[in-house]
Design an enzyme around this catalytic site. Structure first.
Site, PDB file in Angstrom:
ATOM      1  N   ARG A  65       0.823  -1.223   0.000  1.00 17.25           N
ATOM      2  CA  ARG A  65       0.000   0.000   0.000  1.00 17.25           C
ATOM      3  C   ARG A  65       0.851   1.264   0.000  1.00 17.25           C
ATOM      4  NH1 ARG A  65      -5.193  -2.177   3.676  1.00 17.25           N
ATOM      5  NH2 ARG A  65      -6.012  -3.314   1.884  1.00 17.25           N
ATOM      6  N   TYR A 104      -6.172  -0.806  -6.932  1.00 15.29           N
ATOM      7  CA  TYR A 104      -5.596  -2.051  -6.401  1.00 15.29           C
ATOM      8  C   TYR A 104      -4.964  -1.896  -5.014  1.00 15.29           C
ATOM      9  CZ  TYR A 104      -1.138  -1.107  -9.102  1.00 15.29           C
ATOM     10  OH  TYR A 104      -0.009  -0.607  -9.647  1.00 15.29           O
ATOM     11  N   GLU A 105      -4.672  -3.038  -4.428  1.00 11.32           N
ATOM     12  CA  GLU A 105      -4.230  -3.106  -3.019  1.00 11.32           C
ATOM     13  C   GLU A 105      -5.270  -2.492  -2.085  1.00 11.32           C
ATOM     14  OE1 GLU A 105      -1.938  -4.989  -2.516  1.00 11.32           O
ATOM     15  OE2 GLU A 105      -0.955  -4.989  -4.478  1.00 11.32           O
ATOM     16  N   GLY A 106      -6.524  -2.690  -2.374  1.00  8.98           N
ATOM     17  CA  GLY A 106      -7.597  -2.101  -1.567  1.00  8.98           C
ATOM     18  C   GLY A 106      -8.028  -0.796  -2.176  1.00  8.98           C
TER      19      GLY A 106
END
Lengths: 591, 591
Positions: B294, B434-436
């Protein structure tokens, strides 16, 4: 694969509940009874959903191809174009003497939103033709009108606008394309134009290019620019097509989006052209097209936000992911739908309240155009002149942000082309740029329109807001609208005051706040639209409307805008009031 | 064709003037003397400019191809990857026992910004490997470390993260991929994973997939998820490669951007895998990767904004269009450069003040990671845990907006792929997802991190701001920084207070403001960064720094941020304080 449903009920609400069109005195408006407009919109909606929307992704993936000077549009475009022509859609608001249906411009806009939402790249072929026809209508000789308008009204021939050159976009005074007078009264046009939408393609028998060029020996810069009609095929006196003119597509641009529209580099090599309007007054003639085109581009921003929003809602209702923090809402399923999550709601409400407010703003602006053009209303003309950059800049900037938000609802799938959300974003992106980049709109608004005619148009706008609030503020349920609107309008006035007090000594102090001012103004406009829609919804409910849920939803959506979106005016004002000091602090070399 | 120049002076300013890294007690920091970091950054900058940047557009236009299970990367990628490996860049911060250079994470981030700005899609191949290696380092057995880490540190073998399945993205409890225990202690992994970055390609001898899956009979939902190491080729005891494992790329996704990275659908068909970390504790192991990932994604948002800004400046200096409203600045030319126009300046200052502030935020966050991981500092660990969603969400949302602004400077050319500005925007778009997705980051921040450990980390942040303002507010020139920072921090505290008072009875009242809170927090962080940079610049000027212009520019840029950008906190607070009422007013069916 995304879908599209024409928002007919919402358009009808704006036309009839809010604007009450059929009761207006503007010529042509009396005929706009609900049954009539509904029939038109239903048909247009079918065309959009069944014919245009299915070709949207085809257009994006296939794009146009150039082979030996011939441009091919994506599979299915030509058939669809024939259907659109057969329905008489391209000339819906053009004069009946040239084969049009002579409806008000507001209907052209309402129908245009549907086509553009379904397939922006496709709709541009008609849109440019409409703009070019409008310019010929306004500035052409009777002979030119008779020669070109019937075929352009039907879209048997399409049109283009040729302004930009490699070294000049906004600053058209730098133009190099030249038009040399010939003995027969025509001109030989030579030069290169770029970014020409629909410049060359295979869907029409002929293409009528409107080209800005300089006549040698004329005034320097922008004052020496004239507008010319340059047909792809010369048109004989009997209306049949003659020889191919000296104009060709030299290259198709590879773009971020609108791949279904052919964006051409156009090479003019002694092409035969005829002056349209007065010599050296090309900019004036072009602006007839451009103001209309700017409203049309605002519409594109709104339209992409509208279709992206519809698909975001569908996904949010369908996709199961996580559980509502306040307790499971779908106990029989493995998870709750996305729409239970507050931040997803926040995003959908941002989108919904923008789309519906923006749609009202667009139709209200179109009504101003009708009042001006058809009704000869000078006040309406002044107001729409002021509003044009706001419609274009605000609806496209915000419309783009909303497509990005809609795409975001899809998570990873939003980034995958197959799902279609990326295309909405990529297509919407151009609307912030063409027909005058949004920074140029802001400059036009603050540097020119605001003070036009002694500032009386902006004063008229303030009066309109004030009068509305005064007349409706005490109506039960309206304070949630009039109070925020008053506050926002006060911010707008304060910004105008700041410009007046500081812009004279230092124009940069005003221009540094131009984009903020455009957005501040746009928010106040949408606030006014929401207040008017709320009043209309309350009236409908008082009158015992059968579909109360529609009107309750409208009110709730409006309250969201007033509470959550409109307060942006305060931030824009703060930024504006910092003036130019921090903006202009650096030398160019310090960047 | 866009260009890229590594912002080495700016990185050095942050590392040494602002963070004073070599004086810090964190293990490894004493070695970070200016000469050393400068040498590293110069080399990394050369690699980025000369090797990676020229391949950025190649990667975008060629993309990856899948043929019979074999994925080919764009022309030139393999050679460039070999050069990156030869330089030792992938393992710059990994332990020397596995062949890494053991530098602090802050150097990995500083170098990563350069690679990512030059070529995001390319850099992801190393980035994912680094994340996977970090997870093995943290959770692997000694045998697993010995087996995989040396080759992953060198990037002879690359790594992937396999989380998402078609029906589950954020909600991993819905996962269906299963891992059945085998007699030899391995597991047979079967299922489909989607959106797997660098999932299959031709640049490495082997690919080590980290795969989340469920062991049959384990706990329901997220508590029954375990993490597995699934190599593309099985690794023999002597380290040589054995037979091909039952994992293959079933499809390459067509995406909006990052075309140079292979985004794969990965099919696992009884593939041999080995448990990494504890059974059913896969999420914990995965989060080791995800927190780092993140921060890395936040870096991508910043990096694209940085390269887009550089090119926007270049165009604004070069493109002649119009005249300055305050008087011609380029009398010998046909027009003035774009940069004379206040709204162009406004946009460039938005970009510049974000990029430099964001860069400081990223390096400061990386320092917290070093303090936590290397220094065992629990307070730093708590603070970076709180900050991670802010770094990811704020830098990517704002970073994207800035690439859009940079693209806008180019007018029509910004929309044409050849000029490269569209790619920056399209590539930057994924970082918000992406990555949350950023909405999930906001939920993590407000729903989890804010109240973590009794809210002590956010209190520590407020104390940090307060202490800084107290100690520096009276320094000449600092009031323009500390006063706005105090006001913004007060807005942040008021928002936190609103959540405390309302979130207990109705969690939606807090979560409806989660995205606003994330942005409010991000602005306060950048405000603090700018205040600290201003203090550092003033100190350098007092000490008679030779390049005064650099520091003066830094101060002017910071003053812009404080005056024009930071006041956004007020608007976010207003929105937050409206709570959930208007956000949650509609039933799902009313959308």
């Amino acid at each position: 694969m995304p879908s599209y449903t024409a928002p007919i009920k919402d358009l009808q609400f704006i036309l009839h509940d809010m604007l009450n069109v059929s009761a207006q005195e503007t010529p042509g408006y009396a005929e706009l009874e609900p049954d009539f407009t509904s029939a038109i919109l239903e048909e247009a909606g079918k065309m959009a959903t069944d014919v245009l929307a299915p070709l949207n992704r085809v257009g994006d993936t296939e794009g146009c191809t150039l082979d030996n000077g011939v441009v091919r549009t994506p599979a299915g475009f030509k058939d669809a174009f024939d259907q659109v022509k057969a329905g008489g859609w391209p000339g819906i608001d053009l004069p009946d003497e040239f084969g049009g249906q002579n409806m008000p411009y507001i209907m052209y806009t309402a129908v245009g939103e549907l086509s553009s939402a379904a397939n922006q790249a496709f709709t541009m072929y008609q849109g440019l033709t409409h703009g070019a026809a409008s310019a010929i209508l306004a500035h052409g000789t009777d002979e030119q009108k008779a020669k070109y308008l019937p075929k352009m009204t039907s879209c048997d021939w399409t049109g283009t606008m040729n302004l930009t050159e490699p070294h000049c976009g906004t600053d058209l005074g730098l133009m190099r394309t030249k038009a040399e007078p010939q003995e027969d009264g025509s001109y030989a046009v030579t030069g290169q134009k770029i970014f020409i939408s629909s410049g060359e393609h295979d869907m029409a028998e002929n293409i009528i290019h409107l080209v800005l060029a300089k006549i040698p020996g004329g005034p320097e810069g922008i004052k020496g620019v004239s507008l010319f009609i340059v047909p792809k095929f010369l048109v004989k006196d009997d209306g049949s097509l003659g020889e191919r003119n000296g104009v060709a597509c030299g290259k198709l641009e590879e773009k971020m989006g609108i791949h279904g529209n052919s964006t051409c580099v156009m090479d003019y090599d002694g092409a035969k052209g005829w002056l349209l309007g007065d010599m050296h007054k090309g900019m004036r003639a072009m602006f007839t097209m451009m103001n209309e085109a700017r409203i049309g581009v605002g519409m594109q921003g709104l339209a992409q936000a509208s279709v992206a929003y519809q698909n975001a809602v569908e996904y949010a209702l369908d996709r199961l992911q996580g559980r509502a923090v306040t307790g499971t809402e779908n106990p029989d399923g493995p998870a709750d739908p996305l729409i239970v999550h507050p931040d997803i709601r926040r995003s959908l409400m941002d989108q919904k309240s923008f789309v519906e407010g923006g749609r009202a703003f667009l139709l209200w602006s179109s009504q101003l155009i009708d009042q001006s053009h058809r009704g000869g209303d000078a006040a309406a003309e002044g107001l729409i002149s002021l509003m044009t950059p706001v419609v274009k800049g605000f609806l496209t900037d915000q419309g783009y942000d909303m497509t990005v938000q809609a795409q975001q609802i899809y998570g990873g799938h939003g980034y995958i082309e197959e799902w279609g959300m990326s295309q909405f974003t990529r297509d919407a992106r151009i609307a912030m740029i063409y027909e005058g980049a949004n920074g140029v709109q802001a400059l036009d608004l603050v540097g020119r329109k605001l003070a036009q005619d002694g500032g009386k148009h902006v004063m008229a706008f303030f009066d309109m807001v004030k009068t509305f609030c005064k007349e409706n503020g005490d109506v039960e349920g309206m304070a949630a609208f009039t109070e925020p609107l008053k506050a926002a309008s006060k911010d707008l006035q304060a910004a105008g005051m700041f410009f007046m007090q500081n812009g004279m000594k230092n124009p940069n102090a005003a221009l540094a706040g131009s984009t903020d001012f455009l957005h501040l103004f746009g928010h106040v406009c949408l606030g006014l639209m929401w207040a008017r829609m709320a009043r209309a919804a309350l009236t409908a409910l008082e009158n015992g409307a059968s579909d109360a849920a529609f009107y309750e939803t409208k009110l709730a959506t409006g309250r969201y805008y007033m509470a959550r979106r409109l307060p942006a005016t305060g931030l824009h004002l703060v930024r504006i009031q910092t003036g130019a000091d921090t903006v202009m602090a650096l030398d160019a070399a310090q960047f």
